[in-house]
Write a protein that holds these residues in place. Structure first.
Motif, PDB file in Angstrom:
ATOM      1  N   PHE A 183       0.928  -1.011  -0.145  1.00  0.00           N
ATOM      2  CA  PHE A 183       0.012   0.039  -0.045  1.00  0.00           C
ATOM      3  C   PHE A 183       0.962   1.250  -0.071  1.00  0.00           C
ATOM      4  CE2 PHE A 183      -2.713  -2.993   2.560  1.00  0.00           C
ATOM      5  CZ  PHE A 183      -3.158  -3.634   1.297  1.00  0.00           C
ATOM      6  N   GLY A 184       0.515   2.299  -0.297  1.00  0.00           N
ATOM      7  CA  GLY A 184       1.070   3.618  -0.701  1.00  0.00           C
ATOM      8  C   GLY A 184       2.091   3.642  -1.750  1.00  0.00           C
ATOM      9  N   ASN A 185       2.130   2.431  -2.393  1.00  0.00           N
ATOM     10  CA  ASN A 185       2.985   2.728  -3.656  1.00  0.00           C
ATOM     11  C   ASN A 185       2.369   3.099  -4.983  1.00  0.00           C
ATOM     12  OD1 ASN A 185       5.078   1.395  -2.367  1.00  0.00           O
ATOM     13  ND2 ASN A 185       4.828  -0.366  -2.819  1.00  0.00           N
ATOM     14  N   HIS A 186       0.857   3.050  -4.877  1.00  0.00           N
ATOM     15  CA  HIS A 186       0.032   3.669  -5.852  1.00  0.00           C
ATOM     16  C   HIS A 186       0.461   2.794  -7.302  1.00  0.00           C
ATOM     17  CE1 HIS A 186      -1.276   6.777  -3.355  1.00  0.00           C
ATOM     18  NE2 HIS A 186      -0.222   7.096  -3.408  1.00  0.00           N
ATOM     19  N   THR A 187       0.886   1.299  -7.017  1.00  0.00           N
ATOM     20  CA  THR A 187       1.360   0.401  -8.122  1.00  0.00           C
ATOM     21  C   THR A 187       1.112  -0.976  -7.587  1.00  0.00           C
ATOM     22  OG1 THR A 187       2.627   0.070  -9.939  1.00  0.00           O
ATOM     23  CG2 THR A 187       3.596   0.873  -7.920  1.00  0.00           C
ATOM     24  N   MET A 188       0.977  -1.734  -8.478  1.00  0.00           N
ATOM     25  CA  MET A 188       1.006  -3.081  -8.158  1.00  0.00           C
ATOM     26  C   MET A 188       2.523  -3.826  -7.739  1.00  0.00           C
ATOM     27  SD  MET A 188      -1.931  -4.941  -8.024  1.00  0.00           S
ATOM     28  CE  MET A 188      -3.454  -4.085  -7.803  1.00  0.00           C
ATOM     29  N   PRO A 189       2.468  -4.837  -6.816  1.00  0.00           N
ATOM     30  CA  PRO A 189       3.798  -5.429  -6.671  1.00  0.00           C
ATOM     31  C   PRO A 189       4.490  -5.722  -8.155  1.00  0.00           C
ATOM     32  CG  PRO A 189       2.394  -6.613  -5.363  1.00  0.00           C
ATOM     33  CD  PRO A 189       1.506  -5.317  -6.309  1.00  0.00           C
ATOM     34  N   LYS A 190       5.935  -5.313  -8.142  1.00  0.00           N
ATOM     35  CA  LYS A 190       6.586  -5.305  -9.163  1.00  0.00           C
ATOM     36  C   LYS A 190       6.384  -6.516 -10.258  1.00  0.00           C
ATOM     37  CE  LYS A 190      11.206  -3.439 -10.131  1.00  0.00           C
ATOM     38  NZ  LYS A 190      12.348  -3.048  -9.660  1.00  0.00           N
ATOM     39  N   LEU A 191       6.493  -7.749  -9.485  1.00  0.00           N
ATOM     40  CA  LEU A 191       6.330  -8.912 -10.117  1.00  0.00           C
ATOM     41  C   LEU A 191       5.223  -9.145 -11.101  1.00  0.00           C
ATOM     42  CD1 LEU A 191       7.770 -11.835  -9.765  1.00  0.00           C
ATOM     43  CD2 LEU A 191       6.110 -12.497  -8.169  1.00  0.00           C
ATOM     44  N   LEU A 192       4.252  -8.414 -10.620  1.00  0.00           N
ATOM     45  CA  LEU A 192       2.898  -8.642 -11.330  1.00  0.00           C
ATOM     46  C   LEU A 192       2.791  -7.438 -12.542  1.00  0.00           C
ATOM     47  CD1 LEU A 192       0.480  -8.775  -8.149  1.00  0.00           C
ATOM     48  CD2 LEU A 192       1.587 -10.521  -9.491  1.00  0.00           C
ATOM     49  N   LEU A 193       3.474  -6.571 -12.445  1.00  0.00           N
ATOM     50  CA  LEU A 193       3.411  -5.501 -13.483  1.00  0.00           C
ATOM     51  C   LEU A 193       3.373  -5.763 -14.910  1.00  0.00           C
ATOM     52  CD1 LEU A 193       5.509  -2.403 -11.886  1.00  0.00           C
ATOM     53  CD2 LEU A 193       2.802  -2.699 -12.014  1.00  0.00           C
ATOM     54  N   PRO A 194       4.099  -6.705 -15.423  1.00  0.00           N
ATOM     55  CA  PRO A 194       4.069  -7.294 -16.863  1.00  0.00           C
ATOM     56  C   PRO A 194       2.990  -7.919 -17.105  1.00  0.00           C
ATOM     57  CG  PRO A 194       6.088  -8.223 -15.734  1.00  0.00           C
ATOM     58  CD  PRO A 194       5.253  -7.596 -14.559  1.00  0.00           C
ATOM     59  N   TYR A 195       2.072  -8.355 -16.209  1.00  0.00           N
ATOM     60  CA  TYR A 195       0.845  -9.203 -16.440  1.00  0.00           C
ATOM     61  C   TYR A 195      -0.476  -8.433 -15.981  1.00  0.00           C
ATOM     62  CZ  TYR A 195       4.792 -12.272 -16.718  1.00  0.00           C
ATOM     63  OH  TYR A 195       5.960 -12.818 -16.746  1.00  0.00           O
ATOM     64  N   ARG A 196      -0.246  -7.136 -16.126  1.00  0.00           N
ATOM     65  CA  ARG A 196      -1.533  -6.446 -15.544  1.00  0.00           C
ATOM     66  C   ARG A 196      -2.883  -6.975 -16.298  1.00  0.00           C
ATOM     67  NH1 ARG A 196      -2.633  -0.294 -16.161  1.00  0.00           N
ATOM     68  NH2 ARG A 196      -4.564  -1.209 -16.978  1.00  0.00           N
ATOM     69  N   ASN A 197      -2.668  -7.267 -17.379  1.00  0.00           N
ATOM     70  CA  ASN A 197      -4.067  -7.632 -18.135  1.00  0.00           C
ATOM     71  C   ASN A 197      -4.708  -9.023 -17.586  1.00  0.00           C
ATOM     72  OD1 ASN A 197      -2.103  -8.954 -19.275  1.00  0.00           O
ATOM     73  ND2 ASN A 197      -2.974  -8.503 -21.508  1.00  0.00           N
ATOM     74  N   LYS A 198      -3.680  -9.633 -16.797  1.00  0.00           N
ATOM     75  CA  LYS A 198      -4.336 -10.760 -16.189  1.00  0.00           C
ATOM     76  C   LYS A 198      -4.650 -10.718 -14.905  1.00  0.00           C
ATOM     77  CE  LYS A 198      -0.997 -13.627 -19.047  1.00  0.00           C
ATOM     78  NZ  LYS A 198       0.236 -14.763 -18.729  1.00  0.00           N
ATOM     79  N   LEU A 199      -4.839  -9.329 -14.350  1.00  0.00           N
ATOM     80  CA  LEU A 199      -4.802  -9.331 -12.875  1.00  0.00           C
ATOM     81  C   LEU A 199      -6.496  -9.321 -12.610  1.00  0.00           C
ATOM     82  CD1 LEU A 199      -2.316  -6.681 -11.948  1.00  0.00           C
ATOM     83  CD2 LEU A 199      -2.461  -9.333 -11.519  1.00  0.00           C
ATOM     84  N   PHE A 200      -6.943  -9.850 -11.586  1.00  0.00           N
ATOM     85  CA  PHE A 200      -8.402  -9.837 -11.386  1.00  0.00           C
ATOM     86  C   PHE A 200      -8.249  -9.687  -9.641  1.00  0.00           C
ATOM     87  CE2 PHE A 200     -12.865 -10.250 -10.611  1.00  0.00           C
ATOM     88  CZ  PHE A 200     -13.491  -9.765 -11.974  1.00  0.00           C
ATOM     89  N   GLY A 201      -9.308  -8.790  -9.117  1.00  0.00           N
ATOM     90  CA  GLY A 201      -9.255  -8.563  -7.713  1.00  0.00           C
ATOM     91  C   GLY A 201     -10.423  -9.219  -6.950  1.00  0.00           C
ATOM     92  N   LEU A 202     -10.003  -9.503  -5.830  1.00  0.00           N
ATOM     93  CA  LEU A 202     -11.028  -9.911  -4.867  1.00  0.00           C
ATOM     94  C   LEU A 202     -11.031  -9.044  -3.527  1.00  0.00           C
ATOM     95  CD1 LEU A 202     -11.117 -13.811  -4.859  1.00  0.00           C
ATOM     96  CD2 LEU A 202     -12.451 -12.251  -6.387  1.00  0.00           C
ATOM     97  N   THR A 203     -12.257  -8.632  -3.070  1.00  0.00           N
ATOM     98  CA  THR A 203     -12.560  -7.757  -2.020  1.00  0.00           C
ATOM     99  C   THR A 203     -13.763  -8.418  -1.057  1.00  0.00           C
ATOM    100  OG1 THR A 203     -12.351  -5.654  -0.868  1.00  0.00           O
ATOM    101  CG2 THR A 203     -14.220  -5.922  -2.646  1.00  0.00           C
ATOM    102  N   ILE A 204     -13.769  -8.095   0.111  1.00  0.00           N
ATOM    103  CA  ILE A 204     -14.544  -8.596   1.101  1.00  0.00           C
ATOM    104  C   ILE A 204     -14.918  -7.443   2.174  1.00  0.00           C
ATOM    105  CG2 ILE A 204     -12.423  -9.188   2.569  1.00  0.00           C
ATOM    106  CD1 ILE A 204     -13.924 -11.896   3.262  1.00  0.00           C
ATOM    107  N   GLU A 205     -15.703  -7.744   2.945  1.00  0.00           N
ATOM    108  CA  GLU A 205     -16.330  -6.795   3.691  1.00  0.00           C
ATOM    109  C   GLU A 205     -15.580  -6.714   4.988  1.00  0.00           C
ATOM    110  OE1 GLU A 205     -20.640  -7.171   4.275  1.00  0.00           O
ATOM    111  OE2 GLU A 205     -21.028  -6.577   2.321  1.00  0.00           O
ATOM    112  N   ALA A 206     -15.252  -5.807   5.824  1.00  0.00           N
ATOM    113  CA  ALA A 206     -14.276  -5.835   6.934  1.00  0.00           C
ATOM    114  C   ALA A 206     -14.903  -6.799   8.265  1.00  0.00           C
ATOM    115  CB  ALA A 206     -14.133  -4.549   7.519  1.00  0.00           C
ATOM    116  N   ASP A 207     -16.287  -6.949   8.327  1.00  0.00           N
ATOM    117  CA  ASP A 207     -16.832  -7.677   9.538  1.00  0.00           C
ATOM    118  C   ASP A 207     -16.561  -9.207   9.140  1.00  0.00           C
ATOM    119  OD1 ASP A 207     -17.470  -5.263  10.651  1.00  0.00           O
ATOM    120  OD2 ASP A 207     -19.776  -5.546  10.240  1.00  0.00           O
ATOM    121  N   ARG A 208     -16.729  -9.574   8.076  1.00  0.00           N
ATOM    122  CA  ARG A 208     -16.638 -10.729   7.743  1.00  0.00           C
ATOM    123  C   ARG A 208     -15.095 -11.261   7.396  1.00  0.00           C
ATOM    124  NH1 ARG A 208     -19.075 -14.801   4.449  1.00  0.00           N
ATOM    125  NH2 ARG A 208     -20.742 -14.156   5.520  1.00  0.00           N
ATOM    126  N   LEU A 209     -14.197 -10.327   7.438  1.00  0.00           N
ATOM    127  CA  LEU A 209     -12.762 -10.578   7.121  1.00  0.00           C
ATOM    128  C   LEU A 209     -12.181 -10.777   8.569  1.00  0.00           C
ATOM    129  CD1 LEU A 209     -10.271 -10.792   5.642  1.00  0.00           C
ATOM    130  CD2 LEU A 209      -9.797  -8.550   5.501  1.00  0.00           C
TER     131      LEU A 209
END
Lengths: 272, 272
Positions: A183-209
């Protein structure tokens, strides 16, 4: 009143269970006692099954439901007992298909979940191995082989979703946790940058987490609702910033997550 | 001639695909172009789907097949185009079930693969985590919690089978490799002895095992056909000696392995 629902098949019973289950969920007020009877592949076993169904019609005091995917006509006949309501998939649908296609069906048992095509099967096992070897940020090889890379905070549902995608659809799905270091880097981890178009995110509500993390590390900073809220907000901001699409997993099943991701990314299943 | 087969659903499409696939495998001589259209949950999307089906009837020069598990009656009507053969699962079976149960169905979309019961869902995720944490002989905690422990030589199919059992059936399945160190002892590894009744074995033909191991470690002793033959013979002798039932995985799919093990051990699925 309890109803017995039988799922009868001359092979695995998976199709019978799934079809029956999808119909039964439409009747919320009835309690069903579910019995799967797979591998009913001889007349002797069919006679036993018919007896079992009859027995339950007496014990329950009402007609059992029988969801059948039996392909063999002789076995089908033997398991069709008048004491039950038989929902027979092949009987119902194979006729119209034969007429439409101008062909007789092969009446061959167990094509559906058998190894039809070794190449397809190998793809599937390879996908499972790839997914196991690229789980939780472990990336032994570069990710050019990956079909998909799931990102999200720890315990947001990445691993089960990846495993489902690999096992059921033959998709090579890696996953990478977004942690406070990212966090705070405003960019994805370096390892993932070449594969940006393969990325998909999951998020969750805080209470459940918090609930989920508490089971792993009770009373820790890691599982506190404040920290969960912070991590989720940061991860979502990062995904939005980089333009990674994401889903909220809180009220979704693994099947819904997997199929929604396939649908949104346009990935095509490699195996049936 | 190519036929397009559509799998249409207002939710994941998994049931429609499975139903359609099990029917299509009965027609070996036809080449099908499979298109899944999930999440068709608004009249607008239904109209688009109808257009897409019509388009294919023109392109292909023959009527597409449509396997539908759409629950909503309005959407169902919109997707029933005369230019296709529509195999409509709910339409066919929900009526007889309503009559038998003396109840109207809820006509609720997407019960089948949604999180119906959070407890059940948690069991399933717990099973996946347990299986991942008890894979390939790694046994961080004792095995009293395991529902099943698969044993067999390296690469006999233990891991994918365990993952399938966990993901699909909510079974806590550990697995332990039988290695040359275990042979000649005439007994199972010490760690497993208290859980003898949870053991189930997998075996495999030597030629196939060599093929699989070659991909991992080419030209090694590990993958040589002589060594594979030796390991398999020893592992089978050990399982027979100790009285552990086992299956030959060579020509079985993961689904067949998983359901056969459930059937033989009497384990009951924890999740639908």
């Amino acid at each position: 009143m309890r109803r017995t629902a039988f799922f009868v098949s001359d092979r695995t019973g998976i199709t019978a269970e799934m079809l029956g289950h999808s119909l039964l969920t439409q009747f919320e007020d009835v309690t069903f006692h579910r019995v799967t009877l797979p591998y009913v592949d001889t007349p002797e076993k069919a006679v036993e099954v018919a007896l079992e169904i009859r027995k339950h019609s007496v014990i329950d005091g009402c007609r059992p439901l029988v969801f059948s995917t039996v392909v063999d006509p002789i076995i089908r006949k033997l398991t069709h007992v008048p004491e039950a309501l038989v929902i027979d998939f092949f009987e119902m649908f194979i006729g119209p298909l034969e007429a439409e296609l101008g062909q007789d069906s092969s009446h061959t048992v167990g094509k559906s979940h058998a190894i039809v095509n070794f190449e397809e099967y190998k793809n599937r096992i390879d996908a499972v191995n790839f997914t196991l070897n690229h789980d939780d940020g472990v990336m032994p090889r570069d990710l050019s082989e990956a079909d998909l890379i799931l990102v999200g905070v720890s315990r947001s549902g990445k691993t089960p979703t990846c495993l489902y995608l690999a096992l059921q659809f033959g998709i090579k799905a890696a996953n990478y946790p977004l942690t406070p270091e990212d966090f705070g880097n405003h960019t994805m981890p370096k390892l993932l940058l070449p594969y940006r178009n393969k990325l998909f995110g999951l998020t969750i509500e805080a209470d459940r987490l918090t609930e989920i993390r508490e089971e792993r590390k009770p009373d820790s900073k890691y599982s506190s609702v404040e920290n969960c809220r912070f991590e989720i907000a940061e991860a979502e901001a990062l995904m939005r910033h980089v333009g990674v699409p994401y889903l909220n997993t809180t009220r979704m099943s693994i099947e819904e997550l997997a199929t929604t991701i396939m649908h949104r990314t346009g990935l095509v299943r490699r195996t049936y």
